[in-house]
Design an enzyme around this catalytic site. Structure first.
Site, PDB file in Angstrom:
ATOM      1  N   ASP A  76     -41.088  -8.237 -70.830  1.00 38.86           N
ATOM      2  CA  ASP A  76     -41.359  -8.486 -72.239  1.00 38.86           C
ATOM      3  C   ASP A  76     -40.434  -9.530 -72.837  1.00 38.86           C
ATOM      4  OD1 ASP A  76     -43.305  -6.512 -72.297  1.00 38.86           O
ATOM      5  OD2 ASP A  76     -41.796  -4.955 -72.597  1.00 38.86           O
ATOM      6  N   ASP A 112     -39.813  -3.237 -73.806  1.00 40.18           N
ATOM      7  CA  ASP A 112     -38.620  -2.669 -73.189  1.00 40.18           C
ATOM      8  C   ASP A 112     -38.302  -3.334 -71.862  1.00 40.18           C
ATOM      9  OD1 ASP A 112     -40.813  -1.713 -71.951  1.00 40.18           O
ATOM     10  OD2 ASP A 112     -40.404   0.408 -72.296  1.00 40.18           O
ATOM     11  N   ASP A 170     -45.995  -2.428 -77.557  1.00 39.80           N
ATOM     12  CA  ASP A 170     -46.115  -1.925 -76.215  1.00 39.80           C
ATOM     13  C   ASP A 170     -46.712  -0.521 -76.305  1.00 39.80           C
ATOM     14  OD1 ASP A 170     -45.516  -2.667 -73.730  1.00 39.80           O
ATOM     15  OD2 ASP A 170     -43.586  -1.623 -73.662  1.00 39.80           O
TER      16      ASP A 170
END
Lengths: 969, 294
Positions: A674, A670, A332
């Protein structure tokens, strides 16, 4: 899409009075509480049982059952059969159960650590019911409720906004966009995700206020749908689990084939069939490495502990190793690679770009220019953000600010450079203000100046650079106003493009001193009618901001790269920003270009560029049009890939694409968005600080400090544990042969049994456990981070080289050495080796009490039995002494022990010695073994060591040779 | 199991296996080419030859260190074991029962004794010398032929009534059977300081009813007093005394009650012979159950 009236009708509510309590109660009963159903908790007992039957335990269970069968057969033949087999069975079962309990306890402990994250204050929502404003727990919201949302609140459900005052929401947990999204009550887009009049459950309202009607609750919200997507994704088996299964296959294969071979031999030697079956079972059980399960579990949990110290909390013990075999990390951007806080990065004034580095105390740009004085004034004054009071002792960069991200950045920037901003603002009293909105795209305020002689008002303005420039007719250079001509405009554009190209958010600043004659001190400004000029201003400068990468990340990315791990960035953010960050952290290395870059450099169309670009930036839109084959091609052809503007589903597609390349994929994330990808990945890594519960639940590992660099340490630990497990297994397997051979010789040559079951158990579960765990502390032989990640299907934990070398080389030498000790003891007591062959039947016959030895002495049954026990001890001692040599050689697989240093980690040797002595006292003394027998096996121990040194020497000298291929494990 | 989960048909598996056995493309058999197999086999042959050599060397060295006449240690042989003839073992230890009137039940027992005493015939003892001294027969040097030491003669006739010469039925027919008691050989073992070791057979009073009037067992020992003459000791080992035979004592039990099982314990009474090892029922004593029916 619907009007307010229609909405009222559809949901049977009233925007002024809200639902009645009874209505709400009914709906609540009908639709259930407004909360995400937590993922199905596996019942504790199932979790516990799972620990009991996993790959390795199964082998032990089978062993235990076989033992009981063997005893059953023996008992049916002779009711006074020895209980050895029963003991063995019980011990095997006990080992499985104890190890299971241990592993269960370990996992429960890390789950508990997780649970502490989850303790959140129950969310409250301000709702209108029965025409009254009430505060109720968000769980009790129902469809049709009218809720009020204020800046800082979490939106309690999916809400259709009815009236909005300057509301901005942070949708990052849903879409991954880090920028605040303005909300309004108008319908703007067909897709619910894009339209501006819907606020989503679990997103945060950053500023402004809004009133809205609840349209979806609980699992029916957008976020709920994504979360349920996650539970639909199956959990992959961890690589180490696969490896252990493979290992179990090898052990079982060896056990069964040796067993059957000797069954045939036994039958052809005219043993009874039932006896032969007992031999068969005995051989199979003897092959089971009893202690290994415990060793592996302890080793893994030790590593997990070590990783937790380095901020990687491992939820699932087996995931410890997974990180080591990872070949692709899908990371990410926001929060993991970057600090998740806007910071001023560059300034442009006086036709020059300056770097602003607020992380250091001093700034390195020229502050003497008059332009800077004006610019700093604008930055300070044209800003609504404020520090929350009472934070004087906190460093500026860490103070909490009320305001949006860019204003916060500006505030902190000016606080660092100029000092007390609030004081400056007080001195320059604000008389009027127009806050930023999306239509005019600027922010303006008018102040009295702090110069008592200057009665003019100062108007300061900031906003989108092109808009600001439009309003200007002059530009300030070196503190002097100059007319804005074409050249300066050109310079502005170049600077704007350059900063924008760095992925930074650029703001323009301008000001105007309002002439005192037209605007006297008593003039009242009206922001609605705009009774003041907003054109022909003086342009002062540009300022750009970025969410900067974490300082440790570039280093970590380089490490990953040298470790052969591909780092892919997957973000919901803008491609340009994504690319800029990727470049600055090294995900796109400095000298590689994307197809677009090459096209630009060569001034040709994108299509004409040959496929020699290493890097690629792919947006969600492009990804949507790709077939799986195209995605595969993309993933194999480019080594540096950035996915921008991706949706949660696409993240899942990317992970699946990577897994099709036989890669072990780690995914960091997070947000709730996801969680499907986290679950699908071989190892999902959630963020401990910023991560949502859903992400943490789906993940196998949690980064306690949200730092990408922690992953690298995790990889290192994971690789080390893989190597060390190899060593441990090699160590354990070796003596297995030394324990099995006696039994085989006993069957074939009819010697008195050289080593008994209990003694074997004592070695496996007693003296050998600590040294093999100590091997887990072994340091890496070479830089493991310079190695390619292991291939899932080729680099096995236990390959045939390891098995063959352990079984047929070292194991055999150990067996020979131990037999020499055994023969020595028997010979010195009166039975010469030649005399022992085929003595078995008489030896074990309890009715022969005058068995003659080589000297003509006669032995009663008990005297022979006692000698047999002494023999066990002798064999035990032989194995022990050689296991010390084995331990030394297993410390390295390639390097000489001199390179590794024998005592660099002195733990194993010392412990082994101490333990052996204890063992000696505990079980050896009763059978009166003499100390000199300890030295009989020493030459063999030295032989083992020399042999292995020679092996390693040839491996180092001739890499890739026949020797290397056959001897390196 | 992981392999089974992969979706492959059986024929595919067979094909793969065949390919593993013989791969025509690379000429590989079982994963190696022929020459590779030769190499690896040669290596292993070499390795194992060397290992066998090392092992043989070790054993050879071991044999060289051993004294041919006396074992290095006699940890377990502190006190000799005692055995009984005839030796018929039951579920637990020696268990002899027969019917006086039915000679088929004891003919085997008698046969065992005859066989056993065949080794004590004058013919088989002719290489030994006659000893008369009642003292230990110490021999420092090898004076007997072929560099050996002398052994004392023990012939069956020394057992007189139990020799089988006078009564070929060893008293079994009249219910007064002979039992031959033999002490195990231990190299250099001296049973006592000066008195000859003596056999003593008795019926132990049972702990559960000590008041029962156990008739004392009447035993006739042969040789008289049931002693092993001291000149049979010490034993110098098989190599030094190839013709040595253990001295024997025969016990003729005279008053065994009929139709009941009697436990008889024969101990050897000597200073250096212990018979109280709880683990070893045959050390210094021999127990047997006797049941004579009529």
């Amino acid at each position: 899409k619907l009007s307010i009236k229609e909405l009222e009708k559809k949901y049977g509510t009233n925007i002024i009075t809200g639902l009645s309590s009874t209505q709400a109660a009914e709906l609540l009963a009908h639709n259930g509480p407004n909360a995400l159903t937590p993922p199905k908790e596996t019942p504790e007992i199932i979790k516990f049982l799972k620990q009991m039957v996993g790959g390795f335990s199964l082998l032990l269970w089978i062993g235990a059952v076989l033992c009981c069968i063997a005893y059953g057969i023996q008992y049916s033949m002779n009711t006074s059969a020895s209980l050895d087999n029963v003991y063995l069975g019980c011990v095997l079962a006990l080992v499985v159960i104890l190890t299971g309990i241990f592993a269960y306890y370990q996992e429960a402990k890390s789950t508990n650590i997780m649970a502490t994250f989850n303790k959140m204050i129950p969310q409250q929502a301000l709702v209108i019911r029965d025409s009254e404003k009430k505060k109720i727990p968000a769980e009790q919201l129902v469809v049709g409720d009218i809720v009020e949302i204020r800046g800082g609140d979490r939106i309690p459900a999916d809400v259709r906004l009815l009236s909005v005052q300057g509301c901005k929401v942070d949708n990052s947990s849903l879409t991954g966009e880090s920028e605040p999204q303005p909300r309004s009550s108008e319908f703007t887009h067909d897709s619910p995700l894009e339209t501006k009049n819907i606020g989503f459950y679990s997103t945060t309202c950053l500023e402004g206020t809004a009133t809205g009607m609840v349209i979806n609750t609980g699992d029916r919200t957008i976020i709920g749908q994504i979360a349920s997507l996650a539970s639909g994704v199956g959990n992959e088996k961890t690589p180490i689990a696969i490896e252990i299964q493979h290992f179990v296959h090898i052990v079982a294969g060896v056990a069964v084939s040796i067993g059957i071979l000797f069954f045939i031999i036994a039958v052809s030697l005219k043993y009874e069939v039932l006896d032969s079956i007992i031999f068969l079972i005995g051989i199979i059980v003897a092959n089971v490495p009893e202690g290994l399960l415990a060793t592996v579990t302890v080793t893994l949990s030790l590593t997990a502990k070590r990783m937790a110290k380095k901020n990687c909390l491992v939820k699932n013990l087996e995931a410890v190793e997974t990180l080591g075999s990872t070949s692709i990390i899908c990371s990410d951007k926001t929060g993991t690679l970057t600090q998740n806080r806007m910071t001023v990065a560059h300034l442009w004034f006086d036709n020059q770009i300056f770097i602003a580095d607020t992380s250091e105390d001093h700034s390195i740009f020229d502050q003497s220019s008059g332009t800077w004085a004006s610019l700093s004034k604008i930055i300070t004054l044209c800003n609504r953000a404020e520090f929350r009071p009472g934070q004087e002792s906190v460093p500026i960069m860490k103070r909490v600010v009320v305001g949006d991200a860019s204003e916060t950045a500006l505030l902190k920037f000016s606080e660092v450079i100029l000092g007390d901003v609030m004081e400056i603002r007080k001195r320059n009293h604000k008389v009027a203000e127009i806050p930023f909105n999306s239509t005019n795209k600027f922010q303006l305020s008018i102040h009295k100046t702090d110069d008592p002689n200057d009665k003019r008002f100062l108007m300061v303005m900031k906003g989108a650079p092109e808009r600001i420039l439009e309003k200007c007719s002059t530009i300030m250079v070196n503190g002097q106003e100059q007319p804005l001509d074409k050249n300066t405009a050109e310079a502005f554009h170049t600077a704007y493009m350059e900063l924008g190209g760095l992925g930074e958010r650029v703001l323009g600043f301008c000001h105007l001193y309002l002439p005192a004659d037209k605007f006297p001190e008593t003039y009242t400004f009206d922001v609605d009618t705009m009774n003041f000029p907003t054109s022909n201003l003086c342009f002062v400068g540009l300022l750009s901001m970025i969410d900067p990468p974490r300082s440790t990340v570039p280093d970590a990315v380089t490490k990953c790269r040298s470790a052969g791990i591909k780092v892919i960035m997957v973000t919901g953010d803008h491609p340009i920003t994504a690319k800029a960050i990727a470049k600055s952290v090294g995900i796109i290395s400095a000298n590689s270009e994307t197809v677009e870059d090459i096209a630009k450099r060569l001034h040709i169309a994108v299509e004409q560029v040959n496929k020699d670009a290493k890097a690629a930036v792919v947006t969600g839109m492009e990804l949507k049009d790709m077939s799986p084959e195209q995605l595969d091609e993309l993933l194999t052809n480019y080594s540096e890939i950035v996915f921008a503007r991706t949706s949660p589903q696409q993240k899942l597609i990317i992970v699946e694409g990577c897994q099709r390349q036989n890669a072990v994929v780690a995914v960091t994330g997070d947000g709730v968005n996801d969680s499907p990808a986290l679950k699908k990945a071989d190892i999902g890594i959630a963020m401990g600080i910023a991560g949502s519960d859903a992400a943490k639940n789906a993940a196998d590992m949690i980064l306690l400090d949200d730092n990408f660099a922690s992953i690298v340490t995790g990889v290192e630990e994971g690789r080390l544990i893989f190597d060390n497990l190899k060593k441990t297994i090699a160590y354990t397997l070796t003596k297995n042969i030394a324990e099995l051979c006696p039994f085989l010789i006993y069957i074939i040559a009819g010697l008195p049994l050289p080593i008994g079951t209990i003694t074997i158990l004592f070695i496996d579960l007693g003296t050998d456990i600590v040294p093999s765990i100590a091997l887990a502390y072994e340091k890496a032989e070479s830089d493991i981070m310079n190695r390619k990640p292991r291939h899932k299907k080729k680099d096995r934990l236990v390959n045939h080289q390891l098995a063959i070398y352990s079984y047929l080389h070292i194991g055999l030498m150990q067996a020979v050495g131990a037999f020499v000790v055994y023969f020595t003891v028997y010979a010195q007591e009166g039975f010469k080796p030649s005399f022992l062959i085929n003595i078995r039947v008489e030896w074990e016959n309890s009715n022969v009490n005058d068995l003659e030895d080589s000297y003509g002495q006669q032995w009663t049954e008990y005297q022979r039995k006692y000698l047999e026990w002494t023999g066990y001890t002798a064999f035990f001692v032989g194995i022990m002494v050689q296991q010390i040599a084995d331990l030394i050689i297993r410390k390295t697989r390639r390097n000489s022990i001199f390179q590794q240093g024998l005592f660099r980690s002195p733990l194993p040797i010392g412990r082994d010695l101490a333990l052996s002595l204890d063992a000696f006292r505990l079980i050896v003394l009763p059978s009166a073994s003499r100390p000199q027998y300890w030295f009989v096996a020493v030459p063999f121990a030295i032989l083992i060591w020399v042999y292995d040194e020679v092996r390693k020497l040839f491996i180092r000298l001739y890499p890739g040779s026949w020797w290397d291929k056959n001897m390196y494990y | 199991m992981a392999a089974l989960q992969e979706k492959k048909s059986c024929s595919q598996r067979m094909e793969e296996f065949q390919r593993y056995c013989w791969n025509p493309d690379t000429g590989q058999m079982l994963g190696r080419t022929l020459s590779r197999w030769v190499w690896i086999s040669l290596y292993y042959v070499g390795f194992y030859v060397v290992m066998t050599g090392i092992f043989a060397l070790c054993i050879y060295t071991l044999m060289c260190t051993l004294d041919p006449y006396t074992p290095d240690y006699q940890d377990q042989l502190k006190s000799p074991g005692v055995t009984l003839r005839p030796d018929v073992y039951g579920e637990k230890g020696l268990d002899i029962s027969y019917n006086v009137s039915d000679n088929r039940t004891w003919v085997d027992l008698v046969h065992t004794l005859h066989n056993f005493l065949a080794g004590y015939s004058p013919a088989s003892q002719e290489d030994s010398i006659n000893c008369t001294s009642e003292k230990y027969f110490f021999q420092e040097s090898f004076q007997a032929p072929n560099h050996t030491k002398f052994s004392c003669k023990f012939t069956a006739d020394m057992l007189q009534n139990c020799s089988g010469l006078m009564d070929p039925n060893f008293g079994f027919a009249e219910g007064k059977p002979c039992f031959i008691i033999k002490m195990n050989r231990i190299v250099n073992f001296l049973p006592s300081n000066s008195t000859a070791p003596r056999v003593d057979c008795a019926v132990p009073s049972l702990p559960q009813d000590p008041h029962k009037d156990a008739r004392p067992l009447q035993v006739q020992y042969y040789p008289p007093n049931g002693t092993f003459s001291l000149h049979y000791f010490p034993y110098y080992g098989k190599k030094a005394q190839p013709h040595y035979s253990n001295p024997l004592v025969a016990a003729k039990l005279l008053n065994i009650p009929r139709n009941t099982e009697v436990l008889v314990v024969c101990k050897i009474l000597a200073e250096h012979v212990t018979f109280d090892n709880p683990h070893d029922p045959y050390e210094g004593k021999v127990e047997f159950k006797l049941n004579i029916q009529q």
